[in-house]
Design a protein around this motif. Structure first.
Motif, mmCIF file in Angstrom:
data_model
loop_
_atom_site.group_PDB
_atom_site.id
_atom_site.type_symbol
_atom_site.label_atom_id
_atom_site.label_comp_id
_atom_site.label_asym_id
_atom_site.label_seq_id
_atom_site.Cartn_x
_atom_site.Cartn_y
_atom_site.Cartn_z
ATOM 1 N N HIS A 87 26.844 -82.802 -49.945
ATOM 2 C CA HIS A 87 26.191 -82.393 -51.384
ATOM 3 C C HIS A 87 26.370 -80.661 -51.878
ATOM 4 O O HIS A 87 26.461 -79.868 -52.260
ATOM 5 N N ALA A 88 27.268 -80.242 -50.194
ATOM 6 C CA ALA A 88 27.531 -78.845 -50.088
ATOM 7 C C ALA A 88 28.843 -77.905 -50.907
ATOM 8 O O ALA A 88 29.648 -80.001 -50.864
ATOM 9 N N SER A 89 29.174 -77.181 -51.417
ATOM 10 C CA SER A 89 30.263 -76.880 -51.951
ATOM 11 C C SER A 89 31.927 -76.557 -50.834
ATOM 12 O O SER A 89 31.239 -76.385 -49.420
ATOM 13 N N ILE A 90 32.848 -76.793 -51.766
ATOM 14 C CA ILE A 90 34.156 -76.517 -50.588
ATOM 15 C C ILE A 90 33.362 -74.928 -49.974
ATOM 16 O O ILE A 90 34.142 -75.225 -49.080
ATOM 17 N N GLU A 91 33.073 -73.907 -50.565
ATOM 18 C CA GLU A 91 33.333 -72.352 -49.503
ATOM 19 C C GLU A 91 32.149 -72.917 -48.541
ATOM 20 O O GLU A 91 32.350 -72.165 -47.618
ATOM 21 N N GLU A 92 30.723 -73.432 -49.063
ATOM 22 C CA GLU A 92 30.159 -73.002 -47.885
ATOM 23 C C GLU A 92 30.553 -74.417 -46.981
ATOM 24 O O GLU A 92 30.063 -73.995 -45.343
ATOM 25 N N ASN A 93 31.186 -75.546 -46.727
ATOM 26 C CA ASN A 93 31.854 -76.195 -45.883
ATOM 27 C C ASN A 93 33.056 -75.821 -45.060
ATOM 28 O O ASN A 93 32.411 -75.397 -43.395
ATOM 29 N N LEU A 94 33.354 -74.672 -46.015
ATOM 30 C CA LEU A 94 34.044 -73.279 -44.923
ATOM 31 C C LEU A 94 33.038 -72.259 -43.756
ATOM 32 O O LEU A 94 33.386 -72.441 -42.849
#
Length: 616
Positions: free
Chosen positions: A81-88
Motif C-alpha cells: 500500500h506504500a508508494s515507490i518512494e516510500e519503499n525505497l
C-alpha cells in the motif's frame, strides 16, 4: 587484486539430492560474474549461501570485514500500500544515515529508474515495474557486492537494457562487484566479465571462464571435447589392462602387484569420467507440424483493438505463411498478448476479436498457443496426469510413448511422476507446457514468453526446434538472443496505438527513441515488404556466436538437402510418377524448391567461409 569474498570447498544437499560440492571461487573488486547452470544445479542456493541466508553443508564463505552485500531474490516482497518512494526509503532504515543522505540516495535512484510516477502505490504496478523497484531497492543501500537472482525476469527488452546501463556504472556509487544468475544469453554477454557454470559434468563441480558468454561457450565446448577424448584414451588403456587381468593366476603372478592396483584405479577414473560425460542432459524439444502446403495461413487487414478507451493497435495488416518468423515487441501492456489472443481465436466462434478490420484463415488451420501465465496448468494434478492425461502413454507423431520415457525426454525423473504440479519449479512447469505443445500438430505456433524459467541448455534446444518448425511462428520474448536467431521480422508496438514492422529489435528501439524525442507517434516503417534485414555488427573477420553456430551446422544441412534432392529425383523418375501428371507436377515443384534451398545454403556457406578466412 584484493578479494571481497571467497568460497572454499562449498557443498550443499537437499535430502538425497546433491546440488553441488567442492565449489571454490573468489570475487574481487571489479568482478562482474554471471552464474549459469542447468535447472536444479543449485544456482539460487549458492547465491543464498554467499549472502549468509543459508548455511553450506561443507566448506565456508569468507567475507572481508565491513563488506556490505545486497541480495535481489526472484520473488519480490514490498509494502504493497506504500508508494515507490516510500519503499525505497524503507530499505535504508537499517543504515545509519542522516535525512539529507537518505533523500539524496532515493532521489538519485528515482531519477534513473524512469518511473512515470514515484508516488504510485506498489500494488498498482505491473510485474516489470515491480522488478525495477526491487532492483532499485538493492542499489539504494550502495552494497559492495550485489547478488542478483534472475534480475531480468518480468522485464521487457527496454527494462533489460536499462538494467545493463545500471550495472555498467550509471550510478554515482556502483557496487564494487556483482554476481548474478541469468539465462538471458545476450544480457550475460553484455554485462559479465566472468562466467561460472555449475554442473556435475565438471570435475570440481563448476567451470569458470574469464570473458563474456561467447568466450564461455567456446571454452565449454573445448573442455567437453577434451573430456570426451580423455574418456576414449582411458577406455582404450583399460581394455589393454583388462586383457592382462583376464589371464590366468600364474601369468598374473609374474607381474608386479602395483600394476593390478593401477588397473583398478584406472577403472575407477574411467567410471568417474564416464559418469560426468553422461550427466550432460538436454530437453528434447521437437514441434510437430501438419505439413500443410497453403501459402497464406492467416491474413489480417486493417484490424484494430482498444481496451478501456485506450487504443492498443490500429490499421494493422499482416500475413502469416509457412516459414514466417514474426517477433512481437513492445512495453508491458501495449497489446502483444492481445494480438496473440486475436490470432488464436481466429478459428473460433467465441474468443477475443478485433474491434474492426477483417481476419481470414486457411480452411482447417490448426493454431497452438503457449501461455506465459500458465493458466492451463492445474497445480493440483500430478506430473503423470499433466504429461499423460489419458493414461500411462501418449501418442507423438503416430508413435506411442510410455509416460516414464516421455517424462525423461523433458528431464523429469520417474520418482517425480506422482509429485503435484504446484510443487514443481517454474522451469519444470514450463517444460510441461512445451511437452503439451509438442503433442499438438500446428500450422501456427503462438509462443508468449516461452523462455521464462528455462535454463540455457533448454533455450538452445528450443531455438533449434523453432528454426526447424516448418509452419508459422509468432513469438513474444524479451530474450534478444532468441529473437535475433529465430525471427526474420518483428512487429513493434509504440504503446500509443501505432504499430510497424522492423528488421530486428534494435531498429525498433531506435525508432521508438526517435519518436519519443520528436513527440511523434508515427513509426518510420509501415510496410512489411520494404523492411531490409539489418546487417549484424561484428568485428571484422570474426564470426559472431550465432554465425559460428550456423557455420558449425551448415555442412550437415547441405548434406541433408542434397539427400532430399536425390530422394525426390528418384520419385520423379519412377514409372508411377511419370504415369501420374498431377503427382509429377507436385514432385517437380518440391524438387525445384529443394534445389533452391540447397543453393541458398551453399551461398550462405560461402559468405561464412569468407568471413572466417579473414581471421587467418
Amino acid at each position: 587484486m584484493s578479494h571481497l569474498l571467497a568460497c572454499q570447498d562449498l557443498g550443499k544437499s537437499f535430502g538425497s539430492q546433491r546440488l553441488f560440492e567442492h565449489i571454490d571461487f573468489v570475487i574481487h573488486k571489479g568482478d562482474r560474474v554471471g552464474l549459469i547452470g542447468p535447472n536444479g544445479s543449485g544456482k539460487s542456493t549458492l547465491l543464498k549461501i554467499l549472502c549468509g541466508r543459508l548455511d553450506p553443508d561443507e566448506g565456508k564463505v569468507v567475507v572481508r570485514k565491513n563488506i556490505r552485500t545486497a541480495y535481489l531474490a526472484q520473488a519480490d516482497v514490498f509494502m504493497e500500500h506504500a508508494s515507490i518512494e516510500e519503499n525505497l526509503e524503507a530499505a535504508l532504515d537499517s543504515l545509519d544515515l542522516d535525512e539529507i543522505e537518505r533523500y539524496n540516495r532515493v532521489q538519485a535512484l528515482l531519477s534513473r529508474a524512469e518511473f512515470p510516477d514515484s508516488s504510485v502505490a506498489v500494488e498498482l504496478l505491473s510485474g516489470g515495474w515491480r522488478k525495477r523497484l526491487a532492483i532499485c531497492r538493492s542499489f539504494v543501500v550502495q552494497p559492495d557486492i550485489l547478488v542478483m537472482d534472475e534480475p531480468t525476469n518480468h522485464l521487457d527488452i527496454e527494462g533489460v537494457i536499462w538494467l545493463e546501463r545500471m550495472l555498467s556504472g550509471a550510478l554515482p556509487k556502483s557496487p564494487d562487484a556483482f554476481i548474478l544468475v541469468s539465462h538471458d544469453r545476450r544480457f550475460l554477454q553484455n554485462v559479465a566479465h566472468r562466467v561460472v557454470e555449475l554442473s556435475a559434468v565438471y570435475p570440481q563441480g563448476a567451470l569458470a571462464v574469464d570473458g563474456g558468454y561467447s568466450d564461455f561457450v567456446r571454452a565449454r565446448v573445448q573442455f567437453l571435447e577434451q573430456q570426451q577424448q580423455l574418456e576414449d584414451r582411458l577406455a582404450n588403456k583399460m581394455r589393454r589392462e583388462a586383457e592382462w587381468l583376464s589371464r590366468g593366476p600364474k601369468a598374473r603372478a609374474t607381474k608386479a602387484r602395483y600394476r593390478i592396483d593401477e588397473a583398478h584405479k584406472l577403472q575407477a577414473q574411467l567410471t568417474e569420467v564416464k559418469n560426468r560425460n553422461r550427466s550432460i542432459k538436454q530437453v528434447r524439444i521437437d514441434f510437430d507440424a501438419t505439413g500443410r502446403k497453403t501459402k497464406k495461413l492467416f491474413e489480417a487487414e486493417g484490424i484494430a483493438k482498444s481496451y478501456d478507451g485506450r487504443t492498443l493497435f490500429s490499421n494493422l495488416d499482416m500475413v502469416l505463411s509457412p516459414g514466417s518468423r514474426l517477433g512481437l515487441l513492445g512495453r508491458n501492456g501495449c497489446g502483444k498478448s492481445t494480438l496473440m489472443k486475436i490470432i488464436a481465436a481466429s478459428t473460433e466462434d467465441d474468443g477475443l476479436k478485433a474491434d474492426s478490420g477483417t481476419v481470414s484463415t486457411a480452411p482447417g488451420i490448426r493454431i497452438v498457443s503457449f501461455d506465459q501465465k500458465r493458466e492451463t496448468i492445474d497445480p493440483a494434478i500430478t506430473l503423470r496426469q499433466a504429461l499423460a492425461p489419458d493414461g500411462d502413454s501418449i501418442m507423438f507423431r503416430e508413435s506411442s510413448y510410455h509416460v516414464v520415457s516421455w517424462a525423461q525426454r523433458f528431464l523429469f525423473r520417474a520418482d517425480q511422476l506422482e509429485t503435484p504440479v504446484g510443487q514443481l519449479s517454474g522451469g519444470e512447469q514450463a517444460r510441461i507446457l512445451i511437452a503439451e505443445l509438442m503433442r499438438q500438430p500446428a500450422d501456427i505456433l503462438l509462443l508468449d514468453e516461452p523462455t521464462n524459467d528455462l535454463d540455457i541448455p533448454s533455450l538452445d534446444i528450443l531455438e533449434e526446434s523453432l528454426l526447424d518448425f516448418p509452419g508459422a511462428l509468432v513469438l513474444v520474448s524479451h530474450d534478444r538472443f532468441l529473437l535475433d536467431s529465430v525471427c526474420d521480422q518483428v512487429l513493434g508496438f509504440d504503446g500509443s496505438g501505432a504499430v510497424a514492422f522492423y528488421a530486428d529489435y534494435e531498429q525498433w528501439l531506435a525508432d521508438l527513441k526517435r519518436n519519443e524525442k520528436s513527440g511523434s507517434s508515427s513509426p518510420a516503417h509501415q510496410v512489411p515488404g520494404d523492411v531490409p534485414k539489418k546487417e549484424k555488427q561484428k568485428k571484422p573477420g570474426k564470426l559472431s556466436y550465432m554465425d559460428q553456430r550456423e557455420y558449425d551446422r551448415i555442412e550437415e544441412k547441405i548434406m541433408e538437402g542434397e539427400e532430399e534432392q536425390e530422394r525426390l529425383q528418384r520419385i520423379m523418375d519412377s514409372p508411377e510418377t511419370v504415369a501420374d501428371p498431377q503427382l509429377l507436377e507436385s514432385v517437380w515443384a518440391d524438387l525445384e524448391q529443394a534445389k533452391m534451398d540447397v543453393e541458398a545454403l551453399y551461398e550462405r556457406w560461402d559468405e561464412l567461409e569468407a568471413q572466417k578466412g579473414n581471421v587467418k
